[in-house]
Design an enzyme around this catalytic site. Structure first.
Site, PDB file in Angstrom:
ATOM      1  N   SER A  23       0.818  -1.223   0.000  1.00 25.45           N
ATOM      2  CA  SER A  23       0.000   0.000   0.000  1.00 25.45           C
ATOM      3  C   SER A  23       0.850   1.270   0.000  1.00 25.45           C
ATOM      4  O   SER A  23       0.313   2.372   0.091  1.00 25.45           O
ATOM      5  CB  SER A  23      -0.923   0.016   1.218  1.00 25.45           C
ATOM      6  OG  SER A  23      -0.160   0.004   2.424  1.00 25.45           O
ATOM      7  N   ASN A 110      -1.790  -2.707  13.337  1.00 26.49           N
ATOM      8  CA  ASN A 110      -3.246  -2.512  13.340  1.00 26.49           C
ATOM      9  C   ASN A 110      -3.655  -1.245  14.080  1.00 26.49           C
ATOM     10  O   ASN A 110      -4.483  -0.472  13.601  1.00 26.49           O
ATOM     11  CB  ASN A 110      -3.940  -3.727  13.956  1.00 26.49           C
ATOM     12  CG  ASN A 110      -3.782  -4.979  13.122  1.00 26.49           C
ATOM     13  OD1 ASN A 110      -3.221  -4.941  12.036  1.00 26.49           O
ATOM     14  ND2 ASN A 110      -4.275  -6.095  13.625  1.00 26.49           N
ATOM     15  N   THR A 155     -40.299  25.950  -8.526  1.00 30.02           N
ATOM     16  CA  THR A 155     -40.593  24.578  -8.117  1.00 30.02           C
ATOM     17  C   THR A 155     -40.821  23.788  -9.399  1.00 30.02           C
ATOM     18  O   THR A 155     -41.377  24.325 -10.370  1.00 30.02           O
ATOM     19  CB  THR A 155     -41.848  24.475  -7.221  1.00 30.02           C
ATOM     20  OG1 THR A 155     -42.995  24.933  -7.952  1.00 30.02           O
ATOM     21  CG2 THR A 155     -41.694  25.309  -5.957  1.00 30.02           C
ATOM     22  N   HIS A 156     -40.356  22.552  -9.430  1.00 30.18           N
ATOM     23  CA  HIS A 156     -40.437  21.715 -10.636  1.00 30.18           C
ATOM     24  C   HIS A 156     -39.751  22.383 -11.830  1.00 30.18           C
ATOM     25  O   HIS A 156     -40.090  22.104 -12.978  1.00 30.18           O
ATOM     26  CB  HIS A 156     -41.901  21.410 -10.999  1.00 30.18           C
ATOM     27  CG  HIS A 156     -42.695  20.866  -9.860  1.00 30.18           C
ATOM     28  ND1 HIS A 156     -42.651  19.551  -9.462  1.00 30.18           N
ATOM     29  CD2 HIS A 156     -43.552  21.485  -9.005  1.00 30.18           C
ATOM     30  CE1 HIS A 156     -43.454  19.368  -8.427  1.00 30.18           C
ATOM     31  NE2 HIS A 156     -44.013  20.521  -8.125  1.00 30.18           N
ATOM     32  N   SER A 277     -15.080  25.931 -27.037  1.00 29.26           N
ATOM     33  CA  SER A 277     -15.261  24.747 -27.867  1.00 29.26           C
ATOM     34  C   SER A 277     -14.161  24.677 -28.908  1.00 29.26           C
ATOM     35  O   SER A 277     -13.719  25.714 -29.419  1.00 29.26           O
ATOM     36  CB  SER A 277     -16.631  24.789 -28.550  1.00 29.26           C
ATOM     37  OG  SER A 277     -16.702  23.853 -29.595  1.00 29.26           O
ATOM     38  N   LYS A 283     -18.890  29.484 -28.267  1.00 22.29           N
ATOM     39  CA  LYS A 283     -19.253  28.803 -27.034  1.00 22.29           C
ATOM     40  C   LYS A 283     -18.488  29.341 -25.813  1.00 22.29           C
ATOM     41  O   LYS A 283     -17.303  29.648 -25.873  1.00 22.29           O
ATOM     42  CB  LYS A 283     -19.004  27.303 -27.153  1.00 22.29           C
ATOM     43  CG  LYS A 283     -19.904  26.586 -28.136  1.00 22.29           C
ATOM     44  CD  LYS A 283     -21.368  26.620 -27.712  1.00 22.29           C
ATOM     45  CE  LYS A 283     -21.640  25.835 -26.448  1.00 22.29           C
ATOM     46  NZ  LYS A 283     -21.341  24.395 -26.584  1.00 22.29           N
ATOM     47  N   ASN A 285     -18.527  27.653 -22.112  1.00 22.42           N
ATOM     48  CA  ASN A 285     -19.097  26.516 -21.396  1.00 22.42           C
ATOM     49  C   ASN A 285     -18.823  26.561 -19.891  1.00 22.42           C
ATOM     50  O   ASN A 285     -17.704  26.889 -19.479  1.00 22.42           O
ATOM     51  CB  ASN A 285     -18.531  25.212 -21.958  1.00 22.42           C
ATOM     52  CG  ASN A 285     -18.863  25.019 -23.419  1.00 22.42           C
ATOM     53  OD1 ASN A 285     -19.926  25.426 -23.885  1.00 22.42           O
ATOM     54  ND2 ASN A 285     -17.953  24.400 -24.162  1.00 22.42           N
ATOM     55  N   GLU A 290     -19.842  21.878 -14.328  1.00 24.88           N
ATOM     56  CA  GLU A 290     -20.200  20.539 -14.796  1.00 24.88           C
ATOM     57  C   GLU A 290     -19.280  19.477 -14.203  1.00 24.88           C
ATOM     58  O   GLU A 290     -19.723  18.375 -13.845  1.00 24.88           O
ATOM     59  CB  GLU A 290     -20.152  20.492 -16.324  1.00 24.88           C
ATOM     60  CG  GLU A 290     -21.261  21.304 -16.977  1.00 24.88           C
ATOM     61  CD  GLU A 290     -21.105  21.430 -18.484  1.00 24.88           C
ATOM     62  OE1 GLU A 290     -22.032  21.948 -19.117  1.00 24.88           O
ATOM     63  OE2 GLU A 290     -20.046  21.030 -19.024  1.00 24.88           O
ATOM     64  N   TYR A 317      -9.260  -6.951  13.088  1.00 31.91           N
ATOM     65  CA  TYR A 317      -8.716  -6.422  11.841  1.00 31.91           C
ATOM     66  C   TYR A 317      -8.734  -7.480  10.748  1.00 31.91           C
ATOM     67  O   TYR A 317      -8.487  -8.658  10.986  1.00 31.91           O
ATOM     68  CB  TYR A 317      -7.283  -5.923  12.045  1.00 31.91           C
ATOM     69  CG  TYR A 317      -6.695  -5.315  10.793  1.00 31.91           C
ATOM     70  CD1 TYR A 317      -6.980  -4.001  10.437  1.00 31.91           C
ATOM     71  CD2 TYR A 317      -5.899  -6.067   9.939  1.00 31.91           C
ATOM     72  CE1 TYR A 317      -6.474  -3.451   9.270  1.00 31.91           C
ATOM     73  CE2 TYR A 317      -5.379  -5.526   8.774  1.00 31.91           C
ATOM     74  CZ  TYR A 317      -5.674  -4.219   8.444  1.00 31.91           C
ATOM     75  OH  TYR A 317      -5.182  -3.677   7.286  1.00 31.91           O
ATOM     76  N   GLN A 322      -7.613  -2.323   4.379  1.00 35.52           N
ATOM     77  CA  GLN A 322      -6.614  -1.511   3.680  1.00 35.52           C
ATOM     78  C   GLN A 322      -7.249  -0.685   2.568  1.00 35.52           C
ATOM     79  O   GLN A 322      -6.708   0.356   2.162  1.00 35.52           O
ATOM     80  CB  GLN A 322      -5.521  -2.414   3.107  1.00 35.52           C
ATOM     81  CG  GLN A 322      -4.418  -1.676   2.380  1.00 35.52           C
ATOM     82  CD  GLN A 322      -3.271  -2.587   1.998  1.00 35.52           C
ATOM     83  OE1 GLN A 322      -2.541  -3.079   2.856  1.00 35.52           O
ATOM     84  NE2 GLN A 322      -3.111  -2.841   0.705  1.00 35.52           N
ATOM     85  N   LYS A 325      -8.029   3.492   2.658  1.00 34.75           N
ATOM     86  CA  LYS A 325      -7.155   4.645   2.423  1.00 34.75           C
ATOM     87  C   LYS A 325      -7.461   5.346   1.097  1.00 34.75           C
ATOM     88  O   LYS A 325      -7.609   6.575   1.052  1.00 34.75           O
ATOM     89  CB  LYS A 325      -5.685   4.225   2.436  1.00 34.75           C
ATOM     90  CG  LYS A 325      -5.228   3.520   3.675  1.00 34.75           C
ATOM     91  CD  LYS A 325      -5.383   4.378   4.914  1.00 34.75           C
ATOM     92  CE  LYS A 325      -4.949   3.604   6.146  1.00 34.75           C
ATOM     93  NZ  LYS A 325      -5.673   2.335   6.331  1.00 34.75           N
TER      94      LYS A 325
END
Length: 459
Positions: A23, A110, A155-156, A277, A283, A285, A290, A317, A322, A325
């Protein structure tokens, strides 16, 4: 290199297993916490007489030198030493000889790994808390400048009622403040020392856990050795907190993407936080927003990983653990990266007040206020609701809005309507009259901002 645990084995570990088992490629980031914890452990061993004081002093001196060497880029970690804990012990033994082998007296990897993870997470929670405070201050600053900027509430995703941009922003202040509270609360359960639990059953040596706890700044000590080494609740809890924070960031980003579209144009993102773009020259963006929205799923995945890893593990353990992490590290890194770019992105965006106002005036966002007006004139709410709905339908049929209907036409729907109707359904009136605690009226939002400043002052 012979394994530090290799006395029982007659064959070397297969190279494929060695690579699979190791690790160090990711837990090397724990080096400072591993060594700091080892220094406290060595000092305690010397103070209690478990090892000679001069040996403890030599170990501490060697460990401090290793920190410096790692930070100066002079150390190359060895995959065959498996993890950061064994790597440090190997480096120490090479540096100071056989005395270095006394460091591991009275502890196990441990309880050592649990200590390192908690020390690391304690530090990262404080860093994240400061980042959230910066974000919250940015939201307060933005809100303070837009107490009278009227926009439609939705709303919606349909225009519903007029609010102010400040009121909308302060909704996110509440979300992010809860994120900060959750981080702080999670920190309480992280701040409990596991060292001294050994592999699972403690140790026969007369260790002083209180001394180590005090030196390392923990608030208390774990009370069950088996739980100490098998507990990863604090990892799961943190990633859960991170997931909720990412969800809030993602919701805000979704609004930014919507607001910056050409169909809405409530805001324009700064060029520094937008991209173009490769084929369409026009464009601009909202890629940062996003990406944050997309990275939210990554943190959710880490949470599901940890819940799945831990669901079938018996005490105490197991090597499965492991896997904690990489999930923990990635969640921390992802949340920090998102906060680093999100805060300046919203601080630098331009607000198009005129478009917000025009949108609030459209979509019949004042229809509820028309109904409330009739209720105040004595009409039952359900009847008032019906009259208002019929007036909306009439406006739609003639492509008009409620503000433009002549009074004579209003009276055809209800003789309770007088010439004060136009003031009553003004979008500014709609906002200002909602003057209840938590409402969008400027005085109430101003109060909310004041409470927000008090909150940050106390956190």
């Amino acid at each position: 290199m012979g394994k530090l645990w290799g006395g029982r084995f007659s064959k070397s570990t297969d190279k494929l297993v060695e690579d699979f088992h190791s690790s160090i490629s990711f837990d090397k980031r724990l080096y400072y916490f591993d060594i700091t914890g080892s220094i406290a452990h060595a000092r305690m061993l010397g103070d209690t007489g478990i090892i000679p004081k001069q040996d403890a002093d030599l170990i501490i001196k060697g460990l401090k030198e290793i920190i410096t060497e790692i930070e100066n880029g002079q150390v190359e970690f060895d995959v065959s030493a498996e993890d950061i804990h064994m790597n440090v012990e190997v480096l120490l033994t090479k540096k100071i000889g056989q005395v270095g082998k006394k460091l591991h007296t009275g502890r196990s990897r441990n309880d050592q790994v649990a200590l390192d993870a908690k020390m690391y997470l304690k530090t990262e929670i404080e860093i994240l808390a400061e980042m959230f405070k910066e974000l919250l201050n940015t939201v307060l600053d933005l809100s303070s400048g837009h107490l009278d900027t009227v926009m439609p509430g939705y709303t919606h995703l349909q225009r519903a009622q007029p609010v102010t941009f400040a009121h909308h922003l302060m909704a996110y202040f509440q979300m992010f403040s809860r994120d900060l509270d959750r981080l702080r609360d999670c920190g309480k359960r992280v701040n409990i020392l596991p060292l001294g639990a050994g592999a699972l059953a403690g140790t026969t040596f007369p260790i002083n856990r209180e001394q180590v706890s005090e030196e390392l700044g923990f608030s208390s000590i774990t009370l069950n050795s088996m739980d100490s080494v098998s507990d990863r609740d604090y990892v799961i809890e943190f990633i859960s907190c991170a997931s909720m924070a990412m969800m809030h960031l993602s919701r805000f980003c979704e609004e930014i993407i919507f607001w910056s579209s050409q169909e809405v144009r409530f805001i324009e993102l700064d060029d520094a936080y937008s991209t173009g773009s490769s084929i369409m020259p026009q464009k601009k963006n909202p890629d940062v927003a996003e990406l944050i929205r997309g990275k939210t799923g990554r943190v959710y995945g880490n949470l599901m990983t940890m819940l799945t890893v831990m669901k079938g593990i018996p005490l105490a353990y197991n090597k499965d653990m492991q896997e904690d992490k990489e999930s923990l590290f990635d969640s921390i890194d992802t949340l920090k990266k998102c906060l680093i770019v999100f805060t300046p992105m919203i601080a630098t965006m331009k607000i198009n007040r005129a478009n917000m106002l025009n949108a609030a005036k459209g979509g019949f966002t004042n229809a509820t206020d028309l109904a409330d007006y009739l209720v105040k004139k004595g009409l039952p709410f359900r009847d008032a609701h019906e009259v208002s709905g019929k007036l909306v339908a009439y406006c739609i049929s003639i492509s008009s809005d409620l503000d433009s209907i002549p009074l004579e036409k209003y009276k055809e729907f209800s003789d309770l309507i007088e010439d004060d109707i136009y003031e009553a359904i003004s979008v500014y009136t709609c906002v200002e009259k909602r003057n209840v605690i938590g409402g969008p009226a400027p005085d109430q939002v101003r109060y909310s901002i004041l409470k927000g400043k008090e909150y940050l002052a106390n956190n």
